[in-house]
Design an enzyme around this catalytic site. Structure first.
Site, PDB file in Angstrom:
ATOM      1  N   GLU A 137       0.801  -1.232   0.000  1.00 24.36           N
ATOM      2  CA  GLU A 137       0.000   0.000   0.000  1.00 24.36           C
ATOM      3  C   GLU A 137       0.832   1.279   0.000  1.00 24.36           C
ATOM      4  OE1 GLU A 137      -2.866  -0.497   3.198  1.00 24.36           O
ATOM      5  OE2 GLU A 137      -3.432  -2.472   2.469  1.00 24.36           O
ATOM      6  N   ASN A 185       1.815  -5.172  -3.175  1.00 28.99           N
ATOM      7  CA  ASN A 185       0.421  -5.453  -2.804  1.00 28.99           C
ATOM      8  C   ASN A 185      -0.322  -4.149  -2.496  1.00 28.99           C
ATOM      9  OD1 ASN A 185      -1.593  -7.541  -1.955  1.00 28.99           O
ATOM     10  ND2 ASN A 185      -1.345  -6.636   0.079  1.00 28.99           N
ATOM     11  N   HIS A 221     -10.726  -5.745  -1.444  1.00 26.98           N
ATOM     12  CA  HIS A 221     -11.687  -5.498  -0.362  1.00 26.98           C
ATOM     13  C   HIS A 221     -12.845  -4.727  -0.984  1.00 26.98           C
ATOM     14  CE1 HIS A 221      -9.159  -6.946   2.872  1.00 26.98           C
ATOM     15  NE2 HIS A 221      -8.160  -6.207   2.435  1.00 26.98           N
ATOM     16  N   GLU A 251      -6.703 -10.425  -0.850  1.00 28.50           N
ATOM     17  CA  GLU A 251      -7.403 -10.110   0.412  1.00 28.50           C
ATOM     18  C   GLU A 251      -8.910  -9.994   0.189  1.00 28.50           C
ATOM     19  OE1 GLU A 251      -5.620  -6.824   2.566  1.00 28.50           O
ATOM     20  OE2 GLU A 251      -3.576  -7.418   2.020  1.00 28.50           O
ATOM     21  N   ASP A 253     -12.742  -9.783   0.160  1.00 30.22           N
ATOM     22  CA  ASP A 253     -13.993  -9.863   0.923  1.00 30.22           C
ATOM     23  C   ASP A 253     -14.962  -8.851   0.322  1.00 30.22           C
ATOM     24  OD1 ASP A 253     -12.928  -7.476   2.133  1.00 30.22           O
ATOM     25  OD2 ASP A 253     -12.372  -8.554   3.976  1.00 30.22           O
TER      26      ASP A 253
HETATM   27  O1  G3I Z   1      -4.861  -8.501  19.395  1.00 33.11           O
HETATM   28  C1  G3I Z   1      -5.235  -7.230  19.937  1.00 33.11           C
HETATM   29  C2  G3I Z   1      -6.123  -7.405  21.139  1.00 33.11           C
HETATM   30  O2  G3I Z   1      -5.405  -8.065  22.143  1.00 33.11           O
HETATM   31  C3  G3I Z   1      -6.595  -6.029  21.602  1.00 33.11           C
HETATM   32  O3  G3I Z   1      -7.487  -6.184  22.643  1.00 33.11           O
HETATM   33  C4  G3I Z   1      -7.278  -5.293  20.460  1.00 33.11           C
HETATM   34  C5  G3I Z   1      -7.698  -3.882  20.864  1.00 33.11           C
HETATM   35  O4  G3I Z   1      -7.634  -2.999  19.775  1.00 33.11           O
HETATM   36  O5  G3I Z   1      -6.382  -5.190  19.383  1.00 33.11           O
HETATM   37  C6  G3I Z   1      -5.966  -6.455  18.860  1.00 33.11           C
HETATM   38  O6  G3I Z   1      -5.076  -6.222  17.812  1.00 33.11           O
HETATM   39  C7  G3I Z   1      -5.673  -5.815  16.588  1.00 33.11           C
HETATM   40  C8  G3I Z   1      -5.259  -6.798  15.509  1.00 33.11           C
HETATM   41  O7  G3I Z   1      -5.760  -6.379  14.265  1.00 33.11           O
HETATM   42  C9  G3I Z   1      -5.743  -8.227  15.806  1.00 33.11           C
HETATM   43  O8  G3I Z   1      -7.101  -8.363  15.536  1.00 33.11           O
HETATM   44  C10 G3I Z   1      -5.141  -4.425  16.229  1.00 33.11           C
HETATM   45  O9  G3I Z   1      -5.611  -3.475  17.162  1.00 33.11           O
HETATM   46  C11 G3I Z   1      -5.593  -4.037  14.842  1.00 33.11           C
HETATM   47  O10 G3I Z   1      -4.954  -2.835  14.459  1.00 33.11           O
HETATM   48  C12 G3I Z   1      -5.218  -5.124  13.864  1.00 33.11           C
HETATM   49  O11 G3I Z   1      -5.806  -4.765  12.611  1.00 33.11           O
HETATM   50  C13 G3I Z   1      -5.291  -5.424  11.476  1.00 33.11           C
HETATM   51  C14 G3I Z   1      -4.949  -4.361  10.429  1.00 33.11           C
HETATM   52  O12 G3I Z   1      -4.566  -4.979   9.208  1.00 33.11           O
HETATM   53  C15 G3I Z   1      -3.788  -3.485  10.870  1.00 33.11           C
HETATM   54  O13 G3I Z   1      -2.597  -4.215  10.818  1.00 33.11           O
HETATM   55  C16 G3I Z   1      -6.346  -6.377  10.944  1.00 33.11           C
HETATM   56  O14 G3I Z   1      -6.517  -7.466  11.851  1.00 33.11           O
HETATM   57  C17 G3I Z   1      -5.920  -6.917   9.588  1.00 33.11           C
HETATM   58  O15 G3I Z   1      -6.998  -7.659   9.035  1.00 33.11           O
HETATM   59  C18 G3I Z   1      -5.588  -5.759   8.651  1.00 33.11           C
HETATM   60  O16 G3I Z   1      -5.155  -6.303   7.427  1.00 33.11           O
HETATM   61  C19 G3I Z   1      -4.879  -5.356   6.383  1.00 33.11           C
HETATM   62  C20 G3I Z   1      -3.715  -5.906   5.565  1.00 33.11           C
HETATM   63  O17 G3I Z   1      -2.599  -6.161   6.391  1.00 33.11           O
HETATM   64  C21 G3I Z   1      -3.330  -4.945   4.447  1.00 33.11           C
HETATM   65  N1  G3I Z   1      -4.478  -4.621   3.627  1.00 33.11           N
HETATM   66  C22 G3I Z   1      -5.678  -4.170   4.335  1.00 33.11           C
HETATM   67  C23 G3I Z   1      -6.074  -5.160   5.431  1.00 33.11           C
HETATM   68  C24 G3I Z   1      -7.358  -4.739   6.138  1.00 33.11           C
HETATM   69  O18 G3I Z   1      -7.157  -3.537   6.836  1.00 33.11           O
END
Ligand code: G3I
Length: 339
Positions: A137, A185, A221, A251, A253
């Site tokens: 990105e 990506n 997405h 990715e 959905d």
């Molecule tokens: O695991 C912690 C949990 O312990 C805590 O209580 C909670 C509170 O906010 O956060 C949890 O962590 C989160 C993590 O996902 C696990 O679910 C983070 O805050 C959250 O920022 C993180 O978001 C991820 C996001 O990327 C940022 O890295 C998403 O799961 C993930 O699906 C998303 O994936 C991205 C791709 O990497 C790139 N393209 C877009 C895609 C969707 O945004």
């Protein structure tokens, strides 16, 4: 029985796959979720949703923690899945030692950070990864086709950070005689337009410099009813493959307003179908990966309030209860079998 990955292979693809947010989230403790993740008829590839991002792998400068990432790879390999390793350089999920505004990064010092991170991580995992999303990105939606200037890497280094990252990955591949593939990506590059052209320009520029780039990940997405048509996605994929790189749907959905209406659910099936069918139609599209397969663990509702229902399965009883296939699952299967 016969599933999405079986059908993808029969269609000449390498896989139908999924992202999973393991370890560290509840998925691993969900028997029914894991049963489906491990179902090789449906999933022949896995992408870690979070655990390979910069903040987890290099939490302190020069201190690498590969434990969680290795756990993910071992879990995927236990059911013979390819792993699309995700990702090396992105503006998000950075450790504070990188983002701390008190650190006076210069072009030279931050470029060295990019190089060291990419080189070390690619070298460490080697051919356990089918591919790496080397840069994630880098481009902006507005003005479309420009670089995203909210990235610290762009801010300090400029667009050359993309070249630096791929150079480091290329060096790691060469010095270790690896066959891991290197991908760019991004999202909103799944249809023809300025942002897709900017991604094509990244491919061309790297190739002109003799730097390795093997593929482009089209995140996909999508929003129900706004998914680009099958023809538009096919044309766009061919614009990339004409440059001598593969593409992958990385990715996928399709989100919609909650609660779902019957009309939206029908449209969602069509949107999944057109995306999967586009990949089937293009020889250089190696496979389709959904960004997790179970609405119960989707990233969508926490990011887009009031939206969801984006994945292929439901868990009506909540965590650790049986999964139910949605109509979108059959839409994907039909696109893969040509039904
Ligand atoms: O695991 C912690 C949990 O312990 C805590 O209580 C909670 C509170 O906010 O956060 C949890 O962590 C989160 C993590 O996902 C696990 O679910 C983070 O805050 C959250 O920022 C993180 O978001 C991820 C996001 O990327 C940022 O890295 C998403 O799961 C993930 O699906 C998303 O994936 C991205 C791709 O990497 C790139 N393209 C877009 C895609 C969707 O945004």
């Amino acid at each position: 029985g016969y599933g999405l990955n079986d059908a993808a292979k029969a269609a000449g693809k390498l896989w139908f796959g999924t992202a999973a947010d393991i370890p560290g989230t509840n998925e691993l403790e969900d028997f029914y979720y894991m049963q489906e993740f491990n179902n090789t008829h449906d999933f022949g590839e896995a992408t870690p949703g979070n655990i390979m991002k910069f903040m987890f792998i290099e939490p302190e400068q020069g201190v690498f923690d590969f434990t969680g990432a290795q756990q993910f790879i071992d879990l995927a390999h236990a059911t013979d899945k390819y792993v699309r390793c995700h990702n090396l350089i992105w503006k998000s999920e950075l450790p504070t030692w990188v983002t701390d505004p008190a650190v006076p990064w210069t072009n030279e010092t931050l470029s060295a950070v990019v190089y060291e991170h990419v080189y070390n991580v690619v070298t460490h995992f080697g051919d356990q990864c089918y591919s790496w999303d080397v840069v994630n990105e880098a481009l902006a939606d507005s003005p479309a086709g420009s670089y995203d200037n909210s990235s610290i890497f762009y801010d300090v280094i400029g667009p050359a950070y993309v070249v630096d990252a791929f150079q480091a990955a290329t060096d790691a591949v060469k010095n270790n005689s690896l066959s891991v593939k290197l991908y760019y990506n991004d999202y909103n590059i799944e249809f023809p337009g300025a942002k897709s052209i900017a991604a094509q320009n990244i491919v061309s520029e790297l190739k002109a410099r003799n730097i390795q780039i093997d593929g482009v990940g089209l995140e996909s997405h999508f929003i129900v009813g706004e998914t680009p048509s099958q023809a538009s996605q096919t044309t766009n994929m061919q614009a990339f493959t004409a440059l001598g790189v593969d593409v992958a749907v990385t990715e996928l959905d399709v989100r919609l307003p909650l609660p779902p209406t019957a009309a939206d659910e029908t449209q969602q099936v069509a949107d999944y179908y057109s995306t999967v069918a586009a990949c089937v139609a293009v020889k250089g599209c190696v496979g389709v990966t959904v960004w997790d397969f179970d609405d119960n663990y989707s990233w969508i509702p926490s990011t887009f309030a009031g939206q969801g229902y984006g994945d292929l399965f439901l868990q009506p009883g909540g965590s650790n209860t049986p999964l139910v296939k949605k109509a979108a699952y059959d839409g994907c299967l039909e696109a893969l079998t040509g039904a």
